[in-house]
Scaffold this active site. Sequence first.
Site, PDB file in Angstrom:
ATOM      1  N   ARG A 179      -4.210  37.820  69.891  1.00 21.77           N
ATOM      2  CA  ARG A 179      -4.875  37.522  71.150  1.00 21.77           C
ATOM      3  C   ARG A 179      -6.249  38.166  71.201  1.00 21.77           C
ATOM      4  O   ARG A 179      -6.402  39.319  70.817  1.00 21.77           O
ATOM      5  CB  ARG A 179      -4.021  38.015  72.325  1.00 21.77           C
ATOM      6  CG  ARG A 179      -2.929  37.031  72.673  1.00 21.77           C
ATOM      7  CD  ARG A 179      -1.989  37.550  73.697  1.00 21.77           C
ATOM      8  NE  ARG A 179      -2.642  38.157  74.858  1.00 21.77           N
ATOM      9  CZ  ARG A 179      -1.970  38.564  75.930  1.00 21.77           C
ATOM     10  NH1 ARG A 179      -0.658  38.421  75.985  1.00 21.77           N
ATOM     11  NH2 ARG A 179      -2.606  39.116  76.945  1.00 21.77           N
TER      12      ARG A 179
ATOM     13  N   ARG B   7      -7.560  46.278  80.936  1.00 28.62           N
ATOM     14  CA  ARG B   7      -6.279  45.710  81.379  1.00 28.62           C
ATOM     15  C   ARG B   7      -5.367  46.804  81.945  1.00 28.62           C
ATOM     16  O   ARG B   7      -4.662  46.596  82.920  1.00 28.62           O
ATOM     17  CB  ARG B   7      -5.603  44.967  80.222  1.00 28.62           C
ATOM     18  CG  ARG B   7      -6.316  43.648  79.894  1.00 28.62           C
ATOM     19  CD  ARG B   7      -5.951  43.113  78.528  1.00 28.62           C
ATOM     20  NE  ARG B   7      -4.562  42.736  78.411  1.00 28.62           N
ATOM     21  CZ  ARG B   7      -3.934  42.582  77.244  1.00 28.62           C
ATOM     22  NH1 ARG B   7      -4.576  42.791  76.109  1.00 28.62           N
ATOM     23  NH2 ARG B   7      -2.667  42.241  77.215  1.00 28.62           N
TER      24      ARG B   7
ATOM     25  N   ARG C 160      -0.413  43.976  67.605  1.00 26.95           N
ATOM     26  CA  ARG C 160       0.526  42.849  67.665  1.00 26.95           C
ATOM     27  C   ARG C 160      -0.096  41.522  67.234  1.00 26.95           C
ATOM     28  O   ARG C 160      -1.291  41.284  67.384  1.00 26.95           O
ATOM     29  CB  ARG C 160       1.151  42.742  69.057  1.00 26.95           C
ATOM     30  CG  ARG C 160       0.230  42.307  70.155  1.00 26.95           C
ATOM     31  CD  ARG C 160       0.962  42.316  71.492  1.00 26.95           C
ATOM     32  NE  ARG C 160       0.094  41.824  72.544  1.00 26.95           N
ATOM     33  CZ  ARG C 160       0.473  41.666  73.804  1.00 26.95           C
ATOM     34  NH1 ARG C 160       1.701  41.955  74.177  1.00 26.95           N
ATOM     35  NH2 ARG C 160      -0.373  41.196  74.697  1.00 26.95           N
TER      36      ARG C 160
ATOM     37  N   LYS D  98       7.461  43.296  78.443  1.00 25.93           N
ATOM     38  CA  LYS D  98       8.108  42.432  79.436  1.00 25.93           C
ATOM     39  C   LYS D  98       8.221  40.994  78.938  1.00 25.93           C
ATOM     40  O   LYS D  98       9.228  40.341  79.191  1.00 25.93           O
ATOM     41  CB  LYS D  98       7.412  42.509  80.802  1.00 25.93           C
ATOM     42  CG  LYS D  98       5.957  42.120  80.815  1.00 25.93           C
ATOM     43  CD  LYS D  98       5.359  42.379  82.192  1.00 25.93           C
ATOM     44  CE  LYS D  98       3.912  41.905  82.280  1.00 25.93           C
ATOM     45  NZ  LYS D  98       3.021  42.332  81.174  1.00 25.93           N
TER      46      LYS D  98
ATOM     47  N   ARG E 132       0.854  40.017  90.191  1.00 27.44           N
ATOM     48  CA  ARG E 132       0.123  41.164  89.654  1.00 27.44           C
ATOM     49  C   ARG E 132      -0.696  41.874  90.723  1.00 27.44           C
ATOM     50  O   ARG E 132      -1.372  42.853  90.414  1.00 27.44           O
ATOM     51  CB  ARG E 132      -0.831  40.679  88.564  1.00 27.44           C
ATOM     52  CG  ARG E 132      -0.363  40.977  87.142  1.00 27.44           C
ATOM     53  CD  ARG E 132      -1.408  40.388  86.237  1.00 27.44           C
ATOM     54  NE  ARG E 132      -1.467  40.868  84.905  1.00 27.44           N
ATOM     55  CZ  ARG E 132      -0.902  40.281  83.848  1.00 27.44           C
ATOM     56  NH1 ARG E 132      -0.126  39.253  84.001  1.00 27.44           N
ATOM     57  NH2 ARG E 132      -1.113  40.750  82.636  1.00 27.44           N
TER      58      ARG E 132
HETATM   59  P1  AMP Z   1      -0.692  38.521  79.922  1.00 33.06           P
HETATM   60  O1  AMP Z   1      -0.421  37.473  78.906  1.00 33.06           O
HETATM   61  O2  AMP Z   1       0.382  38.615  80.963  1.00 33.06           O
HETATM   62  O3  AMP Z   1      -1.021  39.856  79.309  1.00 33.06           O
HETATM   63  O4  AMP Z   1      -2.012  38.060  80.709  1.00 33.06           O
HETATM   64  C1  AMP Z   1      -3.255  37.934  80.038  1.00 33.06           C
HETATM   65  C2  AMP Z   1      -4.385  37.820  81.035  1.00 33.06           C
HETATM   66  O5  AMP Z   1      -4.194  36.652  81.864  1.00 33.06           O
HETATM   67  C3  AMP Z   1      -4.512  38.966  82.032  1.00 33.06           C
HETATM   68  O6  AMP Z   1      -5.238  40.064  81.496  1.00 33.06           O
HETATM   69  C4  AMP Z   1      -5.248  38.281  83.175  1.00 33.06           C
HETATM   70  O7  AMP Z   1      -6.633  38.125  82.896  1.00 33.06           O
HETATM   71  C5  AMP Z   1      -4.632  36.890  83.185  1.00 33.06           C
HETATM   72  N1  AMP Z   1      -3.446  36.827  84.077  1.00 33.06           N
HETATM   73  C6  AMP Z   1      -2.146  36.580  83.717  1.00 33.06           C
HETATM   74  N2  AMP Z   1      -1.337  36.613  84.773  1.00 33.06           N
HETATM   75  C7  AMP Z   1      -2.129  36.881  85.840  1.00 33.06           C
HETATM   76  C8  AMP Z   1      -1.878  37.084  87.235  1.00 33.06           C
HETATM   77  N3  AMP Z   1      -0.637  36.995  87.742  1.00 33.06           N
HETATM   78  N4  AMP Z   1      -2.948  37.351  88.028  1.00 33.06           N
HETATM   79  C9  AMP Z   1      -4.199  37.438  87.545  1.00 33.06           C
HETATM   80  N5  AMP Z   1      -4.488  37.296  86.253  1.00 33.06           N
HETATM   81  C10 AMP Z   1      -3.484  37.012  85.396  1.00 33.06           C
END
Ligand code: AMP
Length: 218
Positions: A164, A175, A130, A16, A91
């Site tokens: 990451r 996750r 990645r 995404k 989320r």
């Molecule tokens: P992402 O980069 O979207 O994979 O997000 C990495 C991490 O950030 C997630 O595993 C969560 O710990 C936190 N995170 C990002 N967006 C949200 C959200 N909308 N609500 C809660 N935690 C978030």
Amino acid sequence: MAGKRIIMMGPPGGGKGTQAKRIQDRYKVVQLSTGDMLRAAIATGSPVGKQAKSVMDAGKLVSDDVLIAMIDERIDQPDCANGFILDGFPRTIPQAEGLERLMAKKGLKLDAAIEVRVPDEKLLERLTGRFTCAKCGEGYHDKFKLPKKAEVCDVCGGTQFSRRSDDNADTVKTRLKAYHEQTAPLLPFYERKGVLKVVDGDREMSLVFADLERILGL
Ligand code: AMP
């Protein structure tokens, strides 16, 4: 494309973020990645960053209040006036309700919620392989997309790359669990509102993008 307001949903590693970036680059609507915002907050050592770090390292979700406040403030910025793509938000159901309230308050309409669908068994391999260019952020993968010249970014020539800390096998499992338990219920939520569109994300990136352009009427 002017004025479009879109939510990109899908499991971690489903692509995404990659697709949202493509839409941003081509159509000049801004990509709002809450994961990137939280990582930036960690890097600057802000109070939000301090609170978020251990939660993110564990693969769990940061609190709804923090996220809703962050987005509330962010979409008031001038660069969002021409539309935005939410990448990684909402989320949870409370976040989706919070978003609804704050968009209503600002007089904004949601155009589409897109699910980029990828089967679970593909995600572990995608995530753990990645890495990105530390200078320009271009994404690469150990198996699917190595730089053309070893260890040199195709886009900017940078030679530093980063991974990451939450892209390791253990955290990825947490996750994915968070996605299925807390985020997947948003799909019927948006379906009921008549804005859900599903894209098959288990294909080559440019094919997924072509589908998105068609669905969004870009
Ligand atoms: P992402 O980069 O979207 O994979 O997000 C990495 C991490 O950030 C997630 O595993 C969560 O710990 C936190 N995170 C990002 N967006 C949200 C959200 N909308 N609500 C809660 N935690 C978030």
